[in-house]
Design an enzyme around this catalytic site. Structure first.
Site, mmCIF file in Angstrom:
data_model
loop_
_atom_site.group_PDB
_atom_site.id
_atom_site.type_symbol
_atom_site.label_atom_id
_atom_site.label_comp_id
_atom_site.label_asym_id
_atom_site.label_seq_id
_atom_site.Cartn_x
_atom_site.Cartn_y
_atom_site.Cartn_z
ATOM 1 N N THR A 534 48.368 -49.387 70.628
ATOM 2 C CA THR A 534 48.461 -47.980 71.004
ATOM 3 C C THR A 534 47.730 -47.164 69.951
ATOM 4 O O THR A 534 47.849 -47.425 68.752
ATOM 5 C CB THR A 534 49.933 -47.525 71.130
ATOM 6 O OG1 THR A 534 50.523 -48.256 72.190
ATOM 7 C CG2 THR A 534 50.034 -46.041 71.453
ATOM 8 N N PHE A 536 46.978 -43.388 68.452
ATOM 9 C CA PHE A 536 47.616 -42.073 68.348
ATOM 10 C C PHE A 536 46.624 -41.063 67.782
ATOM 11 O O PHE A 536 45.759 -41.426 66.986
ATOM 12 C CB PHE A 536 48.803 -42.125 67.370
ATOM 13 C CG PHE A 536 49.936 -43.006 67.810
ATOM 14 C CD1 PHE A 536 49.851 -44.387 67.676
ATOM 15 C CD2 PHE A 536 51.090 -42.466 68.342
ATOM 16 C CE1 PHE A 536 50.899 -45.206 68.072
ATOM 17 C CE2 PHE A 536 52.148 -43.274 68.741
ATOM 18 C CZ PHE A 536 52.047 -44.644 68.609
#
Ligand code: PEP
Ligand code: MN
Length: 637
Positions: A534, A536
């Protein structure tokens, strides 16, 4: 011995215990862990532990079975993080120390410092007192070398380390360096260990050429017993019958040592192999085996080096190694330590509202404590910052906007789940907020249950729908006997299981969630696809943006634009990027709220050659209906 203190112990009771132990010849050290506070008591005298157990405020007394006490994992369960200047070693970081074997001249150390810093090294090394096998070899520049090292470190913003060989040099060296290095040949020079330990400064302790792991840890114990708790161990190869390499790199020492001690352990592939072409593969192996960092010899002209030329990397090789490490760090779930870019605003500078009472940095995120976003925050900002959990992404933005948080950690994209569109919309809407940084983490899912629960017992598994979806193989095999139940977030699922206190319930979440809620990891790495990342965005108000950008090279921009309703309008906008050599990294379209069938386009692009982006942006302003930069930042991806 370890004296475990009761949770509600008063300061007075603590003092009584401390004096009781010191009067009997023990040195007492308080260790505050996330679950308990203990006194580590070490000394030569023997004492009936029952006498200590009877004191008010003592929960239990546990003898330390190992000969090394202060260094042992029994005494301190949590990883020690060693701080060297503005750099941290240990925990989820990989810190790379680089530089020449020996400082040879001012120009040499300056040039090498510049190239290793640029490539991503965080601590500068260089020997000034060289313990050479032959008395006729170059012995180092001594104090003159230390002066050059300090100057280079200061110029390039890197703390420094250098080897100390003589106890009488300790005070002099302390004036110039940030971390002492104890070389392999001096690992058992106990007078040197005591003199260095007494300074309380960080120490890099090489493993002796023929030292067992236990002897190595006993050397660390000497340092700690003398007054420093800032010890980094360094595996640098041991002497075996094999002569194909200078020494034999004892890779398995890394996980063995990590089990035995809380101190960080790094590896030195240069002295371990003695051969340049072995340095990069062994560096990767060390990191893969769990090392918290590396010490690598780099020289601008290895063929002319006064010492260890054949094992010194060329700057270009080191740069390539750093890029490989960047990729590998994600796989092992760590991040490459960078020189801290965050300058904390102080209350005096009028930023009181964004800092908590202790003057700490506050970062907002969506989710419960222990969420993956919190892991990303720790990677980017370290353990010291304060996290502000928010119910929704919108409230995490609001916290930044209203000054309750200085930064926000906002997921934008998952390699399996795709873009988190809501956050692009929020960025578009909040004009006072900018993207100032980027952080990527590998998502490692774990089965988390009540302490003592077993996998066979589990009947219900809770997690965010994405968490469940990403563990389908595991849920269909090992946990085929259990029912999967959706929950609003992963860390929240752990909190829920804890609240129920039921050993037949479990959750799927990250390691930090298990830590935060004091739960047990029943099974690790249960995701179907290990290549699950992921990414960010770090967001902040415009006025704080510069603080995070100052040190590192900004190389990426995120922008949003709208184009006219005519053939080729999007194509023309993208052509501007092509024309100026800007490599587009991401393109996403979003419907514009309140304007049916009209779209905004989100683009991420590399910045290309100097000035190229500014010119391209000017052209985009000319042909787009609207265009806005959401932020410029440093990307390592
Ligand atoms: C060094 O790092 O320069 C050095 C001499 O290493 P070691 O003590 O491991 O031989
Ligand atoms: Mn060397």
């Amino acid at each position: 011995m370890i004296v475990v203190l009761k949770k509600q112990i008063s300061d007075k009771q603590k003092e009584v215990i401390r004096s009781f132990l010191s009067e009997r010849g023990y040195t007492v050290k308080e260790i505050v862990g996330s679950e308990e506070t203990v006194f580590g008591a070490v000394g030569r005298s023997s004492l009936d532990t029952r006498e200590v157990e009877m004191l008010d405020g003592v929960a239990s007394v546990i003898p330390i079975s190992k000969p090394f006490k202060l260094a042992s994992r029994e005494l301190k369960k949590e990883d020690t993080i060693v701080t060297v200047g503005n750099v941290k070693i240990g925990g989820g970081r990989i810190a790379v120390i680089a530089g020449p074997c020996a400082i040879e001249s001012r120009q040499q150390i300056m040039e090498i410092a510049s190239s290793v810093r640029e490539a991503g090294a965080v601590i500068l090394r260089g020997g000034a007192f060289k313990p050479r096998t032959s008395p006729y070899s170059f012995q180092g520049l001594g104090e003159e070398g230390l002066k050059y090292l300090k100057e280079a470190g200061a110029l390039y913003g890197m703390p420094t380390t250098s080897e100390v060989v003589n106890p009488s040099d300790v005070p002099l060296m302390a004036l110039y360096i940030d971390m002492f290095q104890i070389g392999a040949r001096n690992m058992q020079n106990f007078e040197l260990l005591k003199a260095v330990g007494k300074t309380g400064m960080p120490v890099l302790l090489k493993r002796g050429l023929c030292a067992t792991i236990e002897e190595w840890l006993m050397a660390a114990e000497y340092l700690m017993a003398s007054g420093t708790d800032q010890v980094v161990l360094c595996e640098r190869g041991i002497r075996t019958y094999e002569r194909a390499t200078r020494n034999t790199l004892d890779i398995s020492a890394i996980p063995v040592v990590q089990k035995m001690t809380h101190l960080p352990v790094i590896g030195d592939p240069s002295h371990a192999t003695g051969l340049r072409e072995m340095v990069s593969p062994m560096s990767l192996a060390l990191v893969a085996s769990g090392a918290s960092g590396l010490m690598v010899e780099v020289h601008n002209h290895p063929e002319k080096a006064f010492s260890d030329g054949p094992q010194s990397l060329y700057p270009a090789q080191f740069e390539k190694l750093m890029r490989d490490l960047q990729a590998l760090s994600q796989v092992v779930g760590k991040s490459l330590e960078r020189i801290s870019r965050i300058t904390l605003p102080t209350k005096k500078s009028g930023e009181g509202a964004v800092l908590s009472t202790e003057g700490r940095l506050v970062v907002s995120f969506q989710g419960e404590r222990g969420a993956y976003s919190e892991l990303a925050i720790r990677r980017a900002f370290g353990e010291e910052c304060e996290v502000l959990p928010c119910k929704s992404f919108a409230s995490a933005f609001d916290a930044v906007l209203e000054g309750r948080a200085l930064y926000g950690m906002i997921p934008v994209e998952n390699t399996l789940g795709g873009t988190i569109l809501e956050n692009l919309d929020l960025l578009d809407r909040h004009r006072a907020i900018e993207v100032v940084g980027e952080q990527q983490i590998r998502i490692i899912h774990n089965l988390i249950g009540m302490p003592g629960a077993t996998i066979e017992q589990i009947k219900e598994v809770y997690s965010h729908p994405q968490g469940l979806a990403q563990c389908t193989d595991y849920l269909g095999s090992t946990l085929a006997h259990a029912q999967a139940i959706s929950f609003f977030d992963t860390a929240g699922a752990v909190a829920h299981v804890k609240e129920c206190g039921d050993p037949t319930k479990a959750a799927i979440a990250g390691v930090p969630a298990a830590k935060v809620y004091g739960m047990e990891i029943l099974d690790e790495g249960i995701e179907s696809n290990p290549r699950n990342y992921t990414r960010f965005y770090i967001i902040s108000r415009e006025e704080h943006a510069q603080a995070v950008r100052s040190m590192a090279a900004v190389n990426r921009a995120s922008l949003v634009f709208t184009v006219g309703d005519r053939p080729g309008s999007l194509f023309e906008a993208l052509l501007v990027l092509t024309k100026h050599g800007l490599n587009m990294k991401k393109l996403e379209s979003r419907p514009i709220a309140g304007k049916p069938w009209e779209y905004s386009f989100f683009v991420e692009t590399e910045l290309g050659e100097e000035g190229a982006f500014a010119v391209a942006f000017g052209e985009l302003e000319g042909i787009c209906k609207s265009v806005r930069v959401l932020g410029t930042y440093t990307s390592n991806l």
